[in-house]
Design a protein around this motif. Structure first.
Motif, PDB file in Angstrom:
ATOM      1  N   ALA A 149     -30.516 -15.191 -92.073  1.00 19.71           N
ATOM      2  CA  ALA A 149     -31.513 -16.068 -92.695  1.00 19.71           C
ATOM      3  C   ALA A 149     -30.875 -17.165 -93.543  1.00 19.71           C
ATOM      4  CB  ALA A 149     -32.507 -15.254 -93.528  1.00 19.71           C
ATOM      5  N   ALA A 150     -29.731 -17.684 -93.076  1.00 19.43           N
ATOM      6  CA  ALA A 150     -29.052 -18.740 -93.830  1.00 19.43           C
ATOM      7  C   ALA A 150     -28.604 -19.911 -92.963  1.00 19.43           C
ATOM      8  CB  ALA A 150     -27.836 -18.166 -94.557  1.00 19.43           C
ATOM      9  N   TYR A 151     -28.621 -19.759 -91.651  1.00 21.71           N
ATOM     10  CA  TYR A 151     -28.088 -20.816 -90.774  1.00 21.71           C
ATOM     11  C   TYR A 151     -28.818 -22.142 -90.974  1.00 21.71           C
ATOM     12  CZ  TYR A 151     -26.054 -22.805 -86.480  1.00 21.71           C
ATOM     13  OH  TYR A 151     -25.368 -23.582 -85.565  1.00 21.71           O
ATOM     14  N   HIS A 152     -30.085 -22.093 -91.319  1.00 16.24           N
ATOM     15  CA  HIS A 152     -30.858 -23.331 -91.526  1.00 16.24           C
ATOM     16  C   HIS A 152     -30.448 -24.060 -92.811  1.00 16.24           C
ATOM     17  CE1 HIS A 152     -33.102 -20.126 -93.563  1.00 16.24           C
ATOM     18  NE2 HIS A 152     -33.574 -21.053 -94.370  1.00 16.24           N
ATOM     19  N   HIS A 153     -29.549 -23.453 -93.579  1.00 11.30           N
ATOM     20  CA  HIS A 153     -28.982 -24.126 -94.757  1.00 11.30           C
ATOM     21  C   HIS A 153     -27.695 -24.894 -94.417  1.00 11.30           C
ATOM     22  CE1 HIS A 153     -31.332 -22.536 -98.219  1.00 11.30           C
ATOM     23  NE2 HIS A 153     -31.577 -21.531 -97.390  1.00 11.30           N
ATOM     24  N   PHE A 154     -27.164 -24.710 -93.224  1.00  7.81           N
ATOM     25  CA  PHE A 154     -25.841 -25.258 -92.908  1.00  7.81           C
ATOM     26  C   PHE A 154     -25.937 -26.728 -92.506  1.00  7.81           C
ATOM     27  CE2 PHE A 154     -24.086 -20.846 -91.428  1.00  7.81           C
ATOM     28  CZ  PHE A 154     -24.293 -20.352 -92.700  1.00  7.81           C
ATOM     29  N   PRO A 155     -25.363 -27.642 -93.305  1.00  8.48           N
ATOM     30  CA  PRO A 155     -25.430 -29.069 -92.976  1.00  8.48           C
ATOM     31  C   PRO A 155     -24.484 -29.472 -91.859  1.00  8.48           C
ATOM     32  CG  PRO A 155     -24.231 -28.737 -95.024  1.00  8.48           C
ATOM     33  CD  PRO A 155     -24.765 -27.398 -94.625  1.00  8.48           C
ATOM     34  N   PHE A 196     -15.274 -10.033-102.029  1.00 13.01           N
ATOM     35  CA  PHE A 196     -16.220 -11.144-102.081  1.00 13.01           C
ATOM     36  C   PHE A 196     -15.552 -12.383-102.669  1.00 13.01           C
ATOM     37  CE2 PHE A 196     -18.727  -7.273-102.238  1.00 13.01           C
ATOM     38  CZ  PHE A 196     -19.695  -7.526-101.266  1.00 13.01           C
ATOM     39  N   GLU A 197     -15.967 -13.541-102.158  1.00  9.17           N
ATOM     40  CA  GLU A 197     -15.435 -14.815-102.645  1.00  9.17           C
ATOM     41  C   GLU A 197     -16.542 -15.856-102.697  1.00  9.17           C
ATOM     42  OE1 GLU A 197     -12.211 -16.241-100.276  1.00  9.17           O
ATOM     43  OE2 GLU A 197     -10.980 -14.443-100.556  1.00  9.17           O
ATOM     44  N   VAL A 198     -16.447 -16.739-103.681  1.00 13.43           N
ATOM     45  CA  VAL A 198     -17.293 -17.925-103.695  1.00 13.43           C
ATOM     46  C   VAL A 198     -16.683 -18.916-102.712  1.00 13.43           C
ATOM     47  CG1 VAL A 198     -18.189 -19.831-105.074  1.00 13.43           C
ATOM     48  CG2 VAL A 198     -17.949 -17.551-106.098  1.00 13.43           C
ATOM     49  N   SER A 199     -17.458 -19.298-101.696  1.00 14.93           N
ATOM     50  CA  SER A 199     -16.896 -20.144-100.636  1.00 14.93           C
ATOM     51  C   SER A 199     -18.009 -20.798 -99.839  1.00 14.93           C
ATOM     52  CB  SER A 199     -16.026 -19.296 -99.696  1.00 14.93           C
ATOM     53  OG  SER A 199     -15.605 -20.045 -98.577  1.00 14.93           O
ATOM     54  N   SER A 200     -17.699 -21.975 -99.300  1.00 14.14           N
ATOM     55  CA  SER A 200     -18.582 -22.587 -98.310  1.00 14.14           C
ATOM     56  C   SER A 200     -18.395 -21.860 -96.989  1.00 14.14           C
ATOM     57  CB  SER A 200     -18.248 -24.072 -98.134  1.00 14.14           C
ATOM     58  OG  SER A 200     -17.052 -24.219 -97.391  1.00 14.14           O
ATOM     59  N   CYS A 201     -19.269 -22.127 -96.041  1.00 12.33           N
ATOM     60  CA  CYS A 201     -19.170 -21.468 -94.739  1.00 12.33           C
ATOM     61  C   CYS A 201     -18.238 -22.204 -93.788  1.00 12.33           C
ATOM     62  CB  CYS A 201     -20.557 -21.346 -94.105  1.00 12.33           C
ATOM     63  SG  CYS A 201     -21.322 -22.919 -93.658  1.00 12.33           S
ATOM     64  N   GLU A 202     -17.871 -23.427 -94.125  1.00 12.80           N
ATOM     65  CA  GLU A 202     -17.090 -24.255 -93.200  1.00 12.80           C
ATOM     66  C   GLU A 202     -15.592 -24.192 -93.438  1.00 12.80           C
ATOM     67  OE1 GLU A 202     -19.195 -27.111 -94.915  1.00 12.80           O
ATOM     68  OE2 GLU A 202     -20.962 -27.009 -93.624  1.00 12.80           O
ATOM     69  N   HIS A 203     -15.194 -23.807 -94.643  1.00 13.34           N
ATOM     70  CA  HIS A 203     -13.768 -23.735 -94.985  1.00 13.34           C
ATOM     71  C   HIS A 203     -13.552 -22.479 -95.828  1.00 13.34           C
ATOM     72  CE1 HIS A 203     -13.336 -27.836 -93.526  1.00 13.34           C
ATOM     73  NE2 HIS A 203     -14.368 -28.172 -94.271  1.00 13.34           N
ATOM     74  N   THR A 204     -12.987 -21.450 -95.220  1.00 16.71           N
ATOM     75  CA  THR A 204     -12.767 -20.193 -95.937  1.00 16.71           C
ATOM     76  C   THR A 204     -11.274 -19.979 -96.169  1.00 16.71           C
ATOM     77  OG1 THR A 204     -12.492 -18.736 -94.015  1.00 16.71           O
ATOM     78  CG2 THR A 204     -14.750 -19.274 -94.671  1.00 16.71           C
ATOM     79  N   PHE A 264     -18.843 -25.104 -89.043  1.00 16.71           N
ATOM     80  CA  PHE A 264     -19.005 -23.668 -89.216  1.00 16.71           C
ATOM     81  C   PHE A 264     -18.536 -22.915 -87.973  1.00 16.71           C
ATOM     82  CE2 PHE A 264     -21.820 -19.995 -88.323  1.00 16.71           C
ATOM     83  CZ  PHE A 264     -21.315 -19.135 -89.282  1.00 16.71           C
ATOM     84  N   ALA A 265     -18.978 -23.357 -86.795  1.00 18.23           N
ATOM     85  CA  ALA A 265     -18.597 -22.688 -85.548  1.00 18.23           C
ATOM     86  C   ALA A 265     -17.084 -22.742 -85.334  1.00 18.23           C
ATOM     87  CB  ALA A 265     -19.324 -23.319 -84.371  1.00 18.23           C
ATOM     88  N   LYS A 266     -16.466 -23.866 -85.669  1.00 11.74           N
ATOM     89  CA  LYS A 266     -15.010 -23.987 -85.526  1.00 11.74           C
ATOM     90  C   LYS A 266     -14.287 -23.022 -86.457  1.00 11.74           C
ATOM     91  CE  LYS A 266     -14.919 -28.825 -84.023  1.00 11.74           C
ATOM     92  NZ  LYS A 266     -14.557 -30.220 -84.405  1.00 11.74           N
ATOM     93  N   GLU A 267     -14.804 -22.875 -87.672  1.00 16.92           N
ATOM     94  CA  GLU A 267     -14.184 -21.953 -88.625  1.00 16.92           C
ATOM     95  C   GLU A 267     -14.354 -20.508 -88.166  1.00 16.92           C
ATOM     96  OE1 GLU A 267     -12.296 -20.951 -92.448  1.00 16.92           O
ATOM     97  OE2 GLU A 267     -12.134 -22.382 -90.801  1.00 16.92           O
ATOM     98  N   MET A 268     -15.505 -20.209 -87.579  1.00 18.47           N
ATOM     99  CA  MET A 268     -15.723 -18.850 -87.076  1.00 18.47           C
ATOM    100  C   MET A 268     -14.766 -18.542 -85.923  1.00 18.47           C
ATOM    101  SD  MET A 268     -17.854 -17.668 -89.159  1.00 18.47           S
ATOM    102  CE  MET A 268     -17.058 -18.803 -90.331  1.00 18.47           C
ATOM    103  N   ARG A 269     -14.507 -19.514 -85.080  1.00 19.94           N
ATOM    104  CA  ARG A 269     -13.546 -19.302 -83.987  1.00 19.94           C
ATOM    105  C   ARG A 269     -12.154 -19.034 -84.547  1.00 19.94           C
ATOM    106  NH1 ARG A 269     -12.306 -19.388 -78.871  1.00 19.94           N
ATOM    107  NH2 ARG A 269     -10.279 -20.204 -78.212  1.00 19.94           N
TER     108      ARG A 269
END
Length: 201
Positions: free
Chosen positions: A113-119, A91-99, A124-129
């Motif tokens: 139940a967290a996607y509606h928190h993503f500004p 586990f890490e403390v991290s934003s969803c956009e830069h891991t 986020f999608a680019k980081e997931m790719r």
């Protein structure tokens, strides 16, 4: 002025110790159960849960499948509790956009139940790719409201003290991921819950 992340961090640090017993925790359990039913998981899959909270969903996954679990959250207290709950996971403390994870590391990424928190869902999608293996899948379970309800609620959502940003439509989520090199893998609406799954092309 506080950012959405600042508000989310403060809110979930305060809720962390008894989150599963709060009205929000009970509400989001329905999302976790539905997402678990919809996922296709191979043995020893590397799975990252984004906005993992206290690791409740990862624990549910590990009770049903042999996985290598990872979790990130912006709440330090949530991550502290997650490490205690699932000591065999990372586990890490991290934003969803830069891991901090390496390229093409994961088989599956989940967001419950967290996607509606993503500004910045595009980042986020680019980081997931970047961190998903070829053909890897991102599963998103989030709140679903029809157009008229979203039109009424969304102007007020950013005022939330919990860091909510916007209730996204299935079309918005789909277009965002398609533009970042994903294809639709699975889609389902069940009451107020939408499940979107995208495969990395």
């Amino acid at each position: 002025m506080k950012t959405f992340e600042d508000k989310s961090r403060e809110s979930y640090n305060q809720k962390a110790d008894n989150y599963d017993e709060t009205p929000e925790g009970i509400f989001t359990l329905k999302f976790k159960k539905l997402l678990l039913e919809e996922m296709i998981i191979d043995t020893n899959s590397k799975i990252l849960d984004v906005a993992c909270g206290n690791a409740t969903f990862l624990k549910m996954l590990s009770n049903n499948h042999s996985i290598k679990g990872y979790g990130i959250d912006i709440s330090e207290k949530m991550i502290e509790n997650a490490k205690k709950s699932c000591s065999d996971m990372i586990f890490e403390v991290s934003s969803c956009e830069h891991t901090s994870f390496g390229n093409e590391m994961f088989d599956i990424v989940t967001v419950c139940a967290a996607y509606h928190h993503f500004p910045d869902p595009k980042s986020f999608a680019k980081e997931m790719r970047r961190i998903l293996k070829p053909k890897g899948v991102v599963y998103i379970a989030d709140i679903y409201y029809p157009l008229i309800i979203r039109a009424i609620l969304n102007p007020f959502v950013p005022l939330s003290k919990a860091g909510d940003v916007k209730f996204y439509s299935p079309k918005e989520i789909k277009l965002n991921f398609e533009e970042c090199g994903f294809e639709i893998f699975k889609f389902k609406i069940d009451g107020h819950i939408q499940i979107n799954a995208f495969r990395r092309i």
